[in-house]
Structures are given as structure tokens and as C-alpha cells.
Write a protein that holds these residues in place. Structure first.
Motif, PDB file in Angstrom:
ATOM      1  N   VAL A  20       0.846  -1.127  -0.132  1.00 47.16           N
ATOM      2  CA  VAL A  20       0.083   0.003  -0.010  1.00 47.16           C
ATOM      3  C   VAL A  20       0.967   1.253  -0.125  1.00 47.16           C
ATOM      4  CG1 VAL A  20      -1.668   1.381   1.201  1.00 47.16           C
ATOM      5  CG2 VAL A  20      -1.967  -1.062   1.291  1.00 47.16           C
ATOM      6  N   GLY A  21       0.482   1.994  -1.050  1.00 51.77           N
ATOM      7  CA  GLY A  21       1.309   3.434  -0.932  1.00 51.77           C
ATOM      8  C   GLY A  21       2.660   3.317  -1.672  1.00 51.77           C
ATOM      9  N   GLN A  22       2.994   2.062  -2.195  1.00 49.79           N
ATOM     10  CA  GLN A  22       4.335   1.803  -2.895  1.00 49.79           C
ATOM     11  C   GLN A  22       3.878   2.064  -4.372  1.00 49.79           C
ATOM     12  OE1 GLN A  22       5.971  -2.023  -2.503  1.00 49.79           O
ATOM     13  NE2 GLN A  22       8.012  -1.340  -3.454  1.00 49.79           N
ATOM     14  N   VAL A  23       5.078   2.532  -5.006  1.00 47.86           N
ATOM     15  CA  VAL A  23       4.971   3.069  -6.470  1.00 47.86           C
ATOM     16  C   VAL A  23       6.304   2.618  -7.167  1.00 47.86           C
ATOM     17  CG1 VAL A  23       3.221   4.596  -6.537  1.00 47.86           C
ATOM     18  CG2 VAL A  23       5.409   5.407  -6.221  1.00 47.86           C
ATOM     19  N   SER A  24       6.521   2.642  -8.622  1.00 50.63           N
ATOM     20  CA  SER A  24       7.688   2.665  -9.082  1.00 50.63           C
ATOM     21  C   SER A  24       7.487   3.466 -10.369  1.00 50.63           C
ATOM     22  CB  SER A  24       8.115   1.288  -9.571  1.00 50.63           C
ATOM     23  OG  SER A  24       7.270   0.733 -10.433  1.00 50.63           O
ATOM     24  N   PHE A  25       8.155   3.529 -11.413  1.00 54.01           N
ATOM     25  CA  PHE A  25       8.031   4.549 -12.520  1.00 54.01           C
ATOM     26  C   PHE A  25       8.095   3.440 -13.822  1.00 54.01           C
ATOM     27  CE2 PHE A  25      10.629   6.664  -9.051  1.00 54.01           C
ATOM     28  CZ  PHE A  25       9.868   7.463  -8.595  1.00 54.01           C
TER      29      PHE A  25
END
Length: 219
Positions: A113-118
């Protein structure tokens, strides 16, 4: 709940916003606008801060003073209820803040939850924060407003507005093209009219007179 802040680092003032917790951040990732730029502390858990760019601004030309406001807001709100993060994020000096267009954020089902990459690492910029600047943080906190946001309805309203704008622009272009075509036809008709009464076809040179004819004209 979403927290909104107003930065007076540019004129007109800029809107900054962030989720109240990591669960709200999930909705912000999902519903971020194409005009939004995302800010986060590099390699640490932190607040997700967004800046909504005004028309004509691009993410790689954000004024330095506004970048400073965004970076300070991220640092000041890097807490998430954890003492470790509070110490490392809010109290630690010499942090690096990363930022990227919101549409460059990549979210997959296996992420926390809340984690992202690009999608594209080359579209990620960095800004250094030597220390917390209390005057900046206090100025921003004075503008803080907390409110519920219907993200889906906001998305629908935005898409309707953008669609209406595209239709208006298309109609304006169609009219401009029609006016230009009409002008060209009028110019062509004028040239044909001039040619008709000049006795010489368009593109055809007048016949040259002989030397004897020119001498007779002179006499």
C-alpha cells in the motif's frame, strides 16, 4: 481525507495536496491528473505530495522557489505514524526529494500500500534538501485545508471539461480553415478578373513587339 496547501512561491498561487495516510495515497495514485507532479523522499517512507501545474507550465520547468516549497512539505510530513520514519524523514538533514509527472507512476498488484515505481526512470528528477526550513513549513501549514474528495466524480468532471475544450478548439480550427480557404478563393477570383480584363491569360507573357513595330510606335 485529502490535505490541501497553497504555495505563494509563484503567482498565481499553486495548489499542493497530499493524502492523510497511505491508504488515501492509493486513491491519489489512481486518480492523479495529467497536470500533477508527484514528490516523495528518496529511499524513505514519506508523504506523497502533488503539485497541480497551471496551464503553460511543464514539470521540468517548475520554478525553484516552488520546488523548495514542495520539497519542504514532503520532508515535514514524512512521518506516517512511525517513530523511525519521523526521525529519518522529518528530522534528518540532507535529504533527496524525487519528483516526476504523476502519469509516470507505476503501480502493480504485488506492491505494498502506497508503494510505487516508475514507467520511465529518466523522467525522475531530484532536489536536495539540506535541512527543514520552518518559515516555509509554517507558511504552508497556515493554508492547510482538509476535505473529503470524490475522486471518481472529480475525474468525470475533468474529462467533461477537457472534452468540451477539445471540441471548442476543433470548431475554432475548422472555422479558421474555412475562412482561409474562402480568402484564397477570393484572391484566385480576383486574379482571374484582372487577367480577363488585361487581355493576357494568367501565366502567359504579353507578345513581344518587333523592332520595326517599336519604331513605328515611337514615330
Amino acid at each position: 481525507m485529502v490535505l490541501f496547501f497553497t504555495s505563494t512561491a509563484i503567482d498565481p498561487p499553486a495548489v499542493l495536496y497530499m493524502g492523510k495516510d497511505k491508504y488515501e495515497n492509493e486513491d491519489l495514485i489512481k486518480y492523479a491528473w495529467p497536470q500533477d507532479v508527484w514528490f516523495h523522499v528518496d529511499k524513505l517512507s514519506s508523504a506523497h505530495v502533488y503539485f497541480r501545474m497551471p496551464e503553460g507550465m511543464t514539470w521540468d520547468t517548475i520554478p525553484e522557489a516552488l520546488l523548495t516549497d514542495c520539497a519542504q512539505l514532503v520532508k515535514a510530513n514524512s512521518i506516517e505514524g512511525m517513530i523511525f520514519v519521523f526521525v529519518c524523514g522529518n528530522k534528518k538533514d540532507n535529504l533527496t526529494i524525487i519528483y516526476t509527472p504523476a502519469d509516470n507512476l507505476k503501480k502493480t498488484g504485488d506492491m505494498a500500500v502506497g508503494q510505487v515505481s516508475f514507467h520511465n526512470d529518466k523522467k525522475v528528477k531530484r532536489v536536495h534538501v539540506p535541512k527543514r526550513e520552518n518559515p516555509i513549513v509554517n507558511r504552508l501549514n497556515k493554508t492547510k485545508v482538509e476535505r473529503e474528495v470524490d475522486h471518481e466524480q472529480e475525474r468525470v468532471d475533468r474529462l467533461k471539461k477537457e472534452s468540451a475544450q477539445r471540441r471548442a478548439e476543433a470548431a475554432a480550427k475548422k472555422k479558421a480553415d474555412a475562412d482561409l480557404a474562402k480568402q484564397r478563393e477570393a484572391e484566385k477570383a480576383a486574379r482571374s478578373y484582372d487577367t480577363l480584363f488585361s487581355g493576357v491569360d494568367e501565366g502567359e507573357e504579353a507578345p513581344r513587339k518587333s523592332v520595326r513595330e517599336m519604331e513605328e510606335d515611337f514615330m
